[in-house]
Write an enzyme that holds these catalytic residues in place. Structure first.
Site, PDB file in Angstrom:
ATOM      1  N   TYR A 132       2.030 -10.608   8.041  1.00 16.96           N
ATOM      2  CA  TYR A 132       1.431  -9.344   8.471  1.00 16.96           C
ATOM      3  C   TYR A 132       0.039  -9.571   9.066  1.00 16.96           C
ATOM      4  O   TYR A 132      -0.243  -9.137  10.189  1.00 16.96           O
ATOM      5  CB  TYR A 132       1.335  -8.402   7.275  1.00 16.96           C
ATOM      6  CG  TYR A 132       0.826  -7.023   7.618  1.00 16.96           C
ATOM      7  CD1 TYR A 132       1.595  -6.138   8.369  1.00 16.96           C
ATOM      8  CD2 TYR A 132      -0.418  -6.592   7.176  1.00 16.96           C
ATOM      9  CE1 TYR A 132       1.136  -4.867   8.674  1.00 16.96           C
ATOM     10  CE2 TYR A 132      -0.885  -5.314   7.473  1.00 16.96           C
ATOM     11  CZ  TYR A 132      -0.111  -4.462   8.226  1.00 16.96           C
ATOM     12  OH  TYR A 132      -0.567  -3.199   8.531  1.00 16.96           O
TER      13      TYR A 132
ATOM     14  N   ARG B  52       1.841   0.387  -2.506  1.00 18.97           N
ATOM     15  CA  ARG B  52       0.432   0.630  -2.194  1.00 18.97           C
ATOM     16  C   ARG B  52      -0.233   1.307  -3.387  1.00 18.97           C
ATOM     17  O   ARG B  52       0.386   2.044  -4.139  1.00 18.97           O
ATOM     18  CB  ARG B  52       0.298   1.498  -0.938  1.00 18.97           C
ATOM     19  CG  ARG B  52       0.766   0.766   0.302  1.00 18.97           C
ATOM     20  CD  ARG B  52       0.306   1.479   1.537  1.00 18.97           C
ATOM     21  NE  ARG B  52       1.385   1.640   2.494  1.00 18.97           N
ATOM     22  CZ  ARG B  52       1.214   1.986   3.762  1.00 18.97           C
ATOM     23  NH1 ARG B  52       0.011   2.235   4.224  1.00 18.97           N
ATOM     24  NH2 ARG B  52       2.248   2.109   4.566  1.00 18.97           N
TER      25      ARG B  52
END
Length: 326
Positions: free
Chosen positions: A150, A191
């Site tokens: 990422y 998250r």
């Protein structure tokens, strides 16, 4: 609402996701026509179900690692899984989405002469040695770690955007987006805000990684979308030359520890959850806070939503998601 002559035809890749769906709402509210392209790996049609019969909205199930041929005026490239759980599930595909996807969208923008926005990330700064992080900081990124698919994919995408800008005069906008939260977050994306809220609402232990003293800065989704639109709407040069390309940080500069966030969520949910601690994942940043001086100067933008009010709204969304649709 814009009149017909001013109306833009807009492509939003990753439009069924958290950020994309909120952006699409705002584009439609101001009168634009929107094509959403999403392969639904992390995005959800539920985020778009209220637009099912909207006359200016079209959904395409498409993976941007393959070329896309549409006719549009503006492109927002948001497609890429953004949480560690999702982007580490298939790291090769994550890198392909950032790199091949950028090449395909930049090629489309070049053919059409369209302005194109790239949703980059604060992860390009890695575990920063400079605090807060200004756009001039080059970062401290591990190129061979589990987060690299990422981090480095997004860094390479930025390289491609600026090379198309320099080599082909493409009108680009590159924003580095810091932690953002709000309704429509995926409940299982790992998250921190969504994790803590779901755990607190379900009365489970709240899991903190590390000692809980690492910091983040959380921007509410409405503020973030305001910044994205302001940036994309900045004009080109008077001679038709491309406008300010960035990069520009978009995020909330109010910094707090993960432990403080957990305690605030426990209080707002009236939860009896306890804090439990787990080892810190590899390459997880210890501190993260944007320097938004450039956004203030160039866009006249800064976040307005308080963390407490933003969390209340987000908690309300998850209450409905977890209990009304159980």
């Amino acid at each position: 609402m814009r009149n017909y002559i001013e109306r833009k035809r807009v492509l939003v890749t990753g439009g069924a996701g958290f950020l994309g769906s909120h952006l699409i709402d705002r584009l439609l509210e101001r009168g634009d026509e929107v094509i959403c392209a999403d392969n639904l790996f992390t995005g959800s049609k539920r985020n778009l179900e209220h637009l099912h019969s909207h006359p200016r909205f079209e959904f395409l199930r498409h993976d941007i690692t393959f070329p896309l041929y549409v006719e549009v005026d503006l492109i927002y490239n948001l497609a890429c899984p953004a949480s560690p759980i999702h982007y580490q599930h298939d790291p090769v595909q994550t890198t392909k989405t950032s790199v091949h996807g950028a090449i395909n969208m930049l090629g489309l923008a070049k053919r059409l002469g369209a302005r194109i926005f790239q949703a980059s990330t604060s992860e390009v700064y890695g575990d920063p040695a400079v605090h807060p992080q200004p756009e001039a900081y080059w970062g401290n990124v591990n190129p061979v770690g589990t987060r690299s698919c990422y981090d480095e994919g997004k860094r390479c995408a930025e390289t491609l955007f600026f090379d198309y800008h320099r080599q082909h005069g493409l009108d680009i906008r590159v924003a580095r987006i810091f932690n953002t939260y709000g309704p429509r977050m995926h409940p299982n994306d790992g998250r921190v805000v969504s994790n803590f809220i779901v755990q607190a609402l379900q009365g489970r232990d709240i899991t903190l990684h590390g000692n809980g003293r690492q910091t983040r800065s959380f921007c509410y989704i409405d503020d973030l979308v305001d910044g994205v639109l302001r940036f994309m709407d900045t004009p080109s040069g008077e001679d038709g030359s491309p406008g300010f390309p960035g990069p520009i940080n978009l995020g909330n500069p109010d910094e707090l520890t993960i432990g403080q966030l957990a305690e605030q969520i426990i209080r707002l949910t009236n939860s009896g959850s306890k804090l439990v601690f787990h080892p810190l994942p590899a390459d997880d940043p210890i501190r993260r806070r944007p320097d938004i001086s450039r956004a203030r100067e160039r866009l006249g933008w800064e976040p307005k939503m308080t963390l407490e009010e933003g969390l209340r709204r987000t908690i309300g969304y998850f209450k409905q998601l977890l209990f009304d649709h159980a």
